[in-house]
Design an enzyme around this catalytic site. Structure first.
Site, PDB file in Angstrom:
ATOM      1  N   ALA A  42     115.563  72.042  39.145  1.00 31.71           N
ATOM      2  CA  ALA A  42     114.299  72.199  39.877  1.00 31.71           C
ATOM      3  C   ALA A  42     114.235  71.233  41.053  1.00 31.71           C
ATOM      4  CB  ALA A  42     113.131  71.959  38.929  1.00 31.71           C
ATOM      5  N   ASN A  43     114.695  70.003  40.845  1.00 32.63           N
ATOM      6  CA  ASN A  43     114.670  69.029  41.947  1.00 32.63           C
ATOM      7  C   ASN A  43     115.506  69.541  43.124  1.00 32.63           C
ATOM      8  OD1 ASN A  43     113.191  67.308  40.336  1.00 32.63           O
ATOM      9  ND2 ASN A  43     114.906  65.984  39.809  1.00 32.63           N
ATOM     10  N   THR A 210     129.827  60.402  45.194  1.00 27.61           N
ATOM     11  CA  THR A 210     128.665  59.672  45.720  1.00 27.61           C
ATOM     12  C   THR A 210     128.679  58.268  45.117  1.00 27.61           C
ATOM     13  OG1 THR A 210     127.253  60.564  43.968  1.00 27.61           O
ATOM     14  CG2 THR A 210     127.318  61.799  46.022  1.00 27.61           C
ATOM     15  N   THR A 238     115.171  57.903  41.342  1.00 26.13           N
ATOM     16  CA  THR A 238     115.257  59.164  40.582  1.00 26.13           C
ATOM     17  C   THR A 238     115.213  60.340  41.566  1.00 26.13           C
ATOM     18  OG1 THR A 238     113.916  58.064  38.910  1.00 26.13           O
ATOM     19  CG2 THR A 238     114.306  60.421  38.608  1.00 26.13           C
ATOM     20  N   GLY A 241     120.155  61.742  43.997  1.00 21.09           N
ATOM     21  CA  GLY A 241     121.361  62.578  43.910  1.00 21.09           C
ATOM     22  C   GLY A 241     121.017  64.048  44.121  1.00 21.09           C
ATOM     23  N   ASP A 242     119.896  64.469  43.560  1.00 15.84           N
ATOM     24  CA  ASP A 242     119.488  65.875  43.715  1.00 15.84           C
ATOM     25  C   ASP A 242     119.184  66.188  45.173  1.00 15.84           C
ATOM     26  OD1 ASP A 242     119.691  66.269  40.959  1.00 15.84           O
ATOM     27  OD2 ASP A 242     117.660  65.532  40.633  1.00 15.84           O
ATOM     28  N   ASN A 266     122.988  62.352  53.367  1.00 11.31           N
ATOM     29  CA  ASN A 266     122.722  60.919  53.149  1.00 11.31           C
ATOM     30  C   ASN A 266     121.360  60.536  53.694  1.00 11.31           C
ATOM     31  OD1 ASN A 266     125.092  60.324  51.878  1.00 11.31           O
ATOM     32  ND2 ASN A 266     126.080  59.347  53.627  1.00 11.31           N
TER      33      ASN A 266
HETATM   34  O1  RIB Z   1     118.279  63.788  38.649  1.00 11.99           O
HETATM   35  C1  RIB Z   1     117.020  63.316  38.277  1.00 11.99           C
HETATM   36  C2  RIB Z   1     116.473  64.125  37.161  1.00 11.99           C
HETATM   37  O2  RIB Z   1     117.276  63.934  36.022  1.00 11.99           O
HETATM   38  C3  RIB Z   1     115.075  63.738  36.729  1.00 11.99           C
HETATM   39  O3  RIB Z   1     114.076  64.400  37.469  1.00 11.99           O
HETATM   40  C4  RIB Z   1     115.060  64.094  35.268  1.00 11.99           C
HETATM   41  O4  RIB Z   1     114.423  65.300  35.019  1.00 11.99           O
HETATM   42  C5  RIB Z   1     116.518  64.133  34.848  1.00 11.99           C
HETATM   43  O5  RIB Z   1     116.861  65.321  34.342  1.00 11.99           O
END
Ligand code: RIB
Length: 292
Positions: A42-43, A210, A238, A241-242, A266
């Site tokens: 989702a991210n 990364t 948090t 990376g996404d 980046n």
């Molecule tokens: O990559 C970050 C995500 O990893 C967080 O949002 C959490 O849900 C974990 O799954």
């Protein structure tokens, strides 16, 4: 507009902040508790949509109020939910996050994300029509990652595999992916018999390691390249990376050269860490371009 399909997890992040991370058997008093949208799939979908891509999520949620919140968040961020089907009598995925001492620790409960099965992928095949890129991570069943890699190979759609959380992968999946983006820890698990440099040379312009605040390393066919990160004051790493993965996929899908795509990614990732929550700091296209 690049068309991106994200196959992966959708969760709610339950985040506590604390000045101290508790050790085993220890209780500490924290400072705050918040619930925010998360899940690596989702991210990445939300980050790619904010960067201007046409994004479709292929995933599952539970039939609980977290599931509703996840679906509403996709809609708010203009991610198509046509292929996000609620699973009856099951909870949505959750991630239990402690933010302490400048870093996070995360326990993920997959729950409904376990139902993103190869059978569900087969049911969702229409989603892939006209896609420029497919993105996948590893908070869904292992055999689904293998299956999607075969689908992409068959349909000729480039697959960006973000091998997080870490686990070893079959050679077939590595071969089927067009781009693989582990962090240093994940790279060690994936290529345990090789040094990072040896692995990069084995997969030129395909393997991108990364390295957090140092940058991103890859082999361009002639030499090893380190594209440095942008230094910022981090509030919450948090989702960085996404954001990197999504921005990299968007830039590549738009036909940008690799080095330019890494720089763009980046920049997006550096902006993402300046606010709280996995998706809280994910930038829009205009915000990234203003910084480039
Ligand atoms: O990559 C970050 C995500 O990893 C967080 O949002 C959490 O849900 C974990 O799954």
């Amino acid at each position: 507009m690049a068309k991106i399909i994200v196959v992966g997890s959708s969760s709610i992040d339950l985040v506590v902040t604390s000045s101290k991370r508790p050790g085993a058997g220890e209780t500490v008093l924290g400072e705050s508790f918040k619930t925010v949208p998360g899940g690596k799939g989702a991210n990445q979908a939300v980050a790619a949509a904010r960067l201007g891509a046409d994004v479709t999520m292929v995933g599952r949620v539970g039939d609980d109020h977290f599931g509703e919140a996840i679906l509403n968040n996709f809609k708010f961020n203009q991610v198509s939910t046509d292929y996000v089907e609620p699973v009856t009598h099951m909870e949505s995925g959750t991630a239990h996050i402690v933010l302490a001492e400048g870093d996070n620790s995360i326990v993920v409960i997959k729950a409904a994300n376990n139902e993103v099965t190869p059978g569900y992928i087969e049911q969702s095949m229409d989603a892939y029509s006209g896609a420029d890129m497919v993105m996948i991570q590893q908070e869904i069943p292992e055999d689904t990652v293998t299956h999607v890699s075969r689908v992409c190979q068959k349909l000729g759609i480039p697959l960006l595999l973000n091998p997080a959380p870490a686990r070893s992968l079959e050679d077939e999946v590595i071969e089927n992916a067009a781009y693989i983006t582990p962090n240093e820890h994940e790279a060690e698990i994936l290529f345990s018999h090789l040094s990072v440099s040896e692995a990069l040379r084995k997969y030129p312009n395909k393997l991108f390691v990364t390295e957090g605040s140092k940058g991103v390393r890859y082999y361009d066919g002639e030499s090893e390249v380190l594209v440095p990160s942008y230094q910022v004051e981090a509030v919450d790493t948090t989702g960085a990376g996404d954001t990197f993965n999504a921005a990299f996929a968007v830039a590549l899908a738009e036909g940008k050269p690799i080095v330019e795509s890494v720089r763009f990614a980046n920049r997006a990732a550096s902006l993402s860490v300046t606010k709280f929550g996995a998706q809280g700091g994910m930038p829009t296209r205009q915000e990234v371009e203003a910084q480039m």
